[in-house]
Design a protein around this motif. Structure first.
Motif, PDB file in Angstrom:
ATOM      1  N   VAL A  42       0.627  -0.844  -0.047  1.00 42.34           N
ATOM      2  CA  VAL A  42      -0.011   0.077  -0.137  1.00 42.34           C
ATOM      3  C   VAL A  42       0.895   1.225   0.127  1.00 42.34           C
ATOM      4  CG1 VAL A  42      -1.695   1.449   1.286  1.00 42.34           C
ATOM      5  CG2 VAL A  42      -2.063  -1.158   1.237  1.00 42.34           C
ATOM      6  N   GLN A  63      -6.063  -1.391  -4.523  1.00 43.86           N
ATOM      7  CA  GLN A  63      -5.471  -1.761  -3.095  1.00 43.86           C
ATOM      8  C   GLN A  63      -5.085  -3.167  -3.197  1.00 43.86           C
ATOM      9  OE1 GLN A  63      -5.659  -0.062  -0.246  1.00 43.86           O
ATOM     10  NE2 GLN A  63      -6.123   1.539  -1.543  1.00 43.86           N
ATOM     11  N   ALA A 152      -9.527  -5.721   3.264  1.00 43.97           N
ATOM     12  CA  ALA A 152      -8.452  -5.164   3.746  1.00 43.97           C
ATOM     13  C   ALA A 152      -8.783  -4.241   5.128  1.00 43.97           C
ATOM     14  CB  ALA A 152      -7.931  -3.932   2.750  1.00 43.97           C
ATOM     15  N   SER A 157      -7.427   1.786   2.830  1.00 45.23           N
ATOM     16  CA  SER A 157      -7.471   2.501   1.642  1.00 45.23           C
ATOM     17  C   SER A 157      -7.067   4.012   1.691  1.00 45.23           C
ATOM     18  CB  SER A 157      -8.785   2.095   0.851  1.00 45.23           C
ATOM     19  OG  SER A 157      -9.667   2.664   1.531  1.00 45.23           O
TER      20      SER A 157
END
Length: 225
Positions: A42, A63, A152, A157
């Motif tokens: 990320v 992502q 996630a 994000s």
């Protein structure tokens, strides 16, 4: 020649609870390694770069996949041993009034003190133990695990790496920050917002600094000489 004392020392390698705890710690460390690898991806994507490929990934909101260990099964062949001493509290000399003493004692007081204060120890069965002491057992170790993709973590994000704004004009800084959903706030040397920030001067300072971890919507304070 190995003695019985040597055998006891080898067999009593560790309390069985410590062995189980060590396995659990290993699983936790493996999960942490998976999480760190995904988080590193990320951060690698959402930072300032001249790569067109990274810019495309940023624009589409890509992502990386996170993974988890939903279950882990382990099977280890061990040699067990019990060690401890009896509690001698119950061997004290009888009182002069045994009948009264007997009525006063509860059931737990009569029997629990006689239980041994012992622990169960375990040592993995291996070739060395078999060869040195003739220990007969099939040594085996089996670990089964699954790694599956999971959603996630919350707000993963939103993670961003603060871009370098020093040396840029205010308009350039605002354009770059907007690419990462960040804001730019021009301030004076006392940290107060500028009502009319200079458009033709280059930025000489920024807070937070370039490379620090931030989240979407963070305001980067920039100053001018």
């Amino acid at each position: 020649m190995p003695t019985i004392k040597d055998l006891v020392h080898d067999v009593m390698a560790a309390p069985i609870g410590d062995i189980i705890a060590s396995v659990g710690q290993g699983v936790a460390q493996a999960q942490e390694a998976l999480d760190r690898a995904s988080l590193a991806q990320v951060l690698a994507i959402y930072h300032d770069s001249d790569s067109e490929e990274l810019r495309l990934l940023q624009e589409i909101g890509y992502q990386p996949t996170f993974y988890a260990l939903p279950d882990t099964t382990g099977e280890i062949q061990v040699a067990l041993s019990i060690s401890g001493q009896n509690n001698t509290a119950s061997t004290a000399a009888p009182t002069t009034q045994p009948a009264v003493r007997s009525k006063a004692l509860s059931l737990a007081e009569r029997f629990l003190p006689r239980l041994p204060a012992a622990k169960v120890y375990a040592a993995p069965v291996n070739a060395d133990l078999t060869n040195r002491y003739g220990f007969q057992a099939s040594a085996a170790a089996k670990i089964q695990f699954r790694i599956v993709p999971v959603p996630a973590p919350g707000r993963a994000s939103d993670i961003r790496v603060v871009p370098a704004l020093v040396g840029k004009l205010l308009e350039e800084a605002e354009t770059l920050a907007a690419r990462f959903a960040l804001e730019v706030l021009a301030v004076d040397k006392n940290g107060e917002p500028l009502t009319a920030p200079p458009a033709n001067k280059k930025i000489t300072g920024q807070v937070p600094e370039a490379g620090e971890i931030s989240v979407v919507g963070t305001s980067i304070q920039v100053s001018f000489a």
